[in-house]
Design a protein around this motif. Structure first.
Motif, PDB file in Angstrom:
ATOM      1  N   ALA A   1      -3.089 -14.949  23.908  1.00  0.00           N
ATOM      2  CA  ALA A   1      -2.290 -15.732  22.958  1.00  0.00           C
ATOM      3  C   ALA A   1      -0.825 -15.715  23.349  1.00  0.00           C
ATOM      4  CB  ALA A   1      -2.464 -15.193  21.544  1.00  0.00           C
ATOM      5  N   GLU A   2      -0.331 -14.566  23.812  1.00  0.00           N
ATOM      6  CA  GLU A   2       1.064 -14.474  24.243  1.00  0.00           C
ATOM      7  C   GLU A   2       1.309 -15.274  25.513  1.00  0.00           C
ATOM      8  OE1 GLU A   2       2.240 -10.033  22.517  1.00  0.00           O
ATOM      9  OE2 GLU A   2       1.162 -10.212  24.432  1.00  0.00           O
ATOM     10  N   GLN A   3       0.323 -15.286  26.401  1.00  0.00           N
ATOM     11  CA  GLN A   3       0.447 -16.108  27.606  1.00  0.00           C
ATOM     12  C   GLN A   3       0.509 -17.586  27.248  1.00  0.00           C
ATOM     13  OE1 GLN A   3      -2.791 -15.057  30.211  1.00  0.00           O
ATOM     14  NE2 GLN A   3      -1.789 -13.192  30.937  1.00  0.00           N
ATOM     15  N   ALA A   4      -0.306 -18.010  26.290  1.00  0.00           N
ATOM     16  CA  ALA A   4      -0.293 -19.411  25.863  1.00  0.00           C
ATOM     17  C   ALA A   4       1.064 -19.787  25.279  1.00  0.00           C
ATOM     18  CB  ALA A   4      -1.398 -19.662  24.841  1.00  0.00           C
ATOM     19  N   ALA A   5       1.644 -18.886  24.489  1.00  0.00           N
ATOM     20  CA  ALA A   5       2.969 -19.146  23.921  1.00  0.00           C
ATOM     21  C   ALA A   5       4.018 -19.236  25.018  1.00  0.00           C
ATOM     22  CB  ALA A   5       3.327 -18.050  22.919  1.00  0.00           C
ATOM     23  N   LEU A   6       3.916 -18.366  26.026  1.00  0.00           N
ATOM     24  CA  LEU A   6       4.855 -18.405  27.154  1.00  0.00           C
ATOM     25  C   LEU A   6       4.727 -19.713  27.916  1.00  0.00           C
ATOM     26  CD1 LEU A   6       6.959 -16.616  28.707  1.00  0.00           C
ATOM     27  CD2 LEU A   6       5.062 -15.985  30.222  1.00  0.00           C
ATOM     28  N   ARG A   7       3.489 -20.176  28.115  1.00  0.00           N
ATOM     29  CA  ARG A   7       3.289 -21.461  28.797  1.00  0.00           C
ATOM     30  C   ARG A   7       3.955 -22.596  28.030  1.00  0.00           C
ATOM     31  NH1 ARG A   7      -1.952 -19.472  29.716  1.00  0.00           N
ATOM     32  NH2 ARG A   7      -2.820 -20.632  27.969  1.00  0.00           N
ATOM     33  N   ARG A   8       3.788 -22.608  26.728  1.00  0.00           N
ATOM     34  CA  ARG A   8       4.361 -23.698  25.937  1.00  0.00           C
ATOM     35  C   ARG A   8       5.881 -23.731  26.029  1.00  0.00           C
ATOM     36  NH1 ARG A   8       0.719 -21.806  21.999  1.00  0.00           N
ATOM     37  NH2 ARG A   8       2.441 -20.887  20.821  1.00  0.00           N
ATOM     38  N   ARG A   9       6.494 -22.554  26.089  1.00  0.00           N
ATOM     39  CA  ARG A   9       7.944 -22.481  25.950  1.00  0.00           C
ATOM     40  C   ARG A   9       8.688 -22.384  27.271  1.00  0.00           C
ATOM     41  NH1 ARG A   9       6.975 -18.257  21.024  1.00  0.00           N
ATOM     42  NH2 ARG A   9       6.254 -19.827  19.533  1.00  0.00           N
TER      43      ARG A   9
END
Length: 240
Positions: free
Chosen positions: A85-93
């Motif tokens: 989930a944290e990786q997905a947030a990093l990808r988005r931002r």
């Protein structure tokens, strides 16, 4: 160039990454000890034939695939320490991806394609979001096309919308996958020049994957990939 994950000057570091996949009774090596360091504000072109491992490198750099060994440091963050989930947030931002085909939504205008990225990141429609989208469309030469839908644009224009969309959340790292494969020589050249200019202006660490040797002058550095290795002998027999 093997990079140190402690280098603060670099926005993307891929360090000693190995990636394998099941292959019958054994394992197929897609990446074999690959290291790559891309400083912000520069473009590195990764050249190689189909099946050389270029797509696997992008997938690992984008944290879409977890390598068997090694690590990816994106904008100073060791992505291996993060949850999915944290990786997905990093990808988005902090990560932008430009695909071979821009994959625009047929029902949305060019402006709305960009605004959607802010919505995906949890931001509500606002004047600031719309101004950001208009600024990026202007930066890619499409200020007058904001109200057009994909079927009303040329292939080159659609690809430029895809580039602007990838920049909407101000990414530190931009991954670009064969952006000229569906374009003629003139339009392809214009897209690559645009990517080079935006890389410098916006300080992104850009990785351009291509098999086209004709227009590599736009890159600050060129590395070649073959059999899952980058510009160096493989440790073992590899294919990817």
């Amino acid at each position: 160039m093997a990079g140190s994950a402690g280098s603060a000057a670099s926005s993307l570091v891929v360090e000693d990454v190995t990636l394998t996949y099941p292959d019958g009774g054994g394992r197929l090596t897609a990446l074999d000890g690959v290291s790559l360091e891309v400083p912000g504000g520069t473009m590195t072109a990764v050249l190689g034939p189909s099946g050389s491992g270029k797509s696997s490198l992008l997938a690992v750099a984008a944290t879409l695939v977890t390598p068997d060994r090694g690590r990816v440091v994106l904008d100073g963050v060791d992505t291996g320490t993060l949850s999915r989930a944290e990786q997905a947030a990093l990808r988005r931002r902090r990560l932008g991806i430009v695909f071979q085909q821009p994959n625009l939504l047929a029902s949305l205008t060019a402006l709305e394609q960009l605004e959607l990225m802010a919505h995906v990141d949890g931001r509500r429609p606002s004047r600031q979001v719309r101004e950001r989208a208009r600024e990026l469309l202007a930066a890619v030469g499409l200020a007058g096309e904001a109200g057009r839908r994909p079927h009303q644009m040329s292939g080159g224009q659609r690809q430029r919308v895809g580039i602007a969309r990838a920049l909407m959340n101000a990414p530190a790292v931009l991954l670009v996958d064969e952006p000229t494969s569906a374009l003629d020589h003139e339009r392809g050249g214009a897209v690559l020049e645009l990517l080079s200019r935006l890389t410098r202006e916006r300080g992104t660490a850009t990785v351009l994957v291509t098999h086209d040797r004709a227009r590599l002058s736009v890159a600050d550095r060129v590395v070649e990939m073959a059999d899952g290795c980058l510009s160096s002998p493989c440790r073992g027999q590899s294919r990817g």
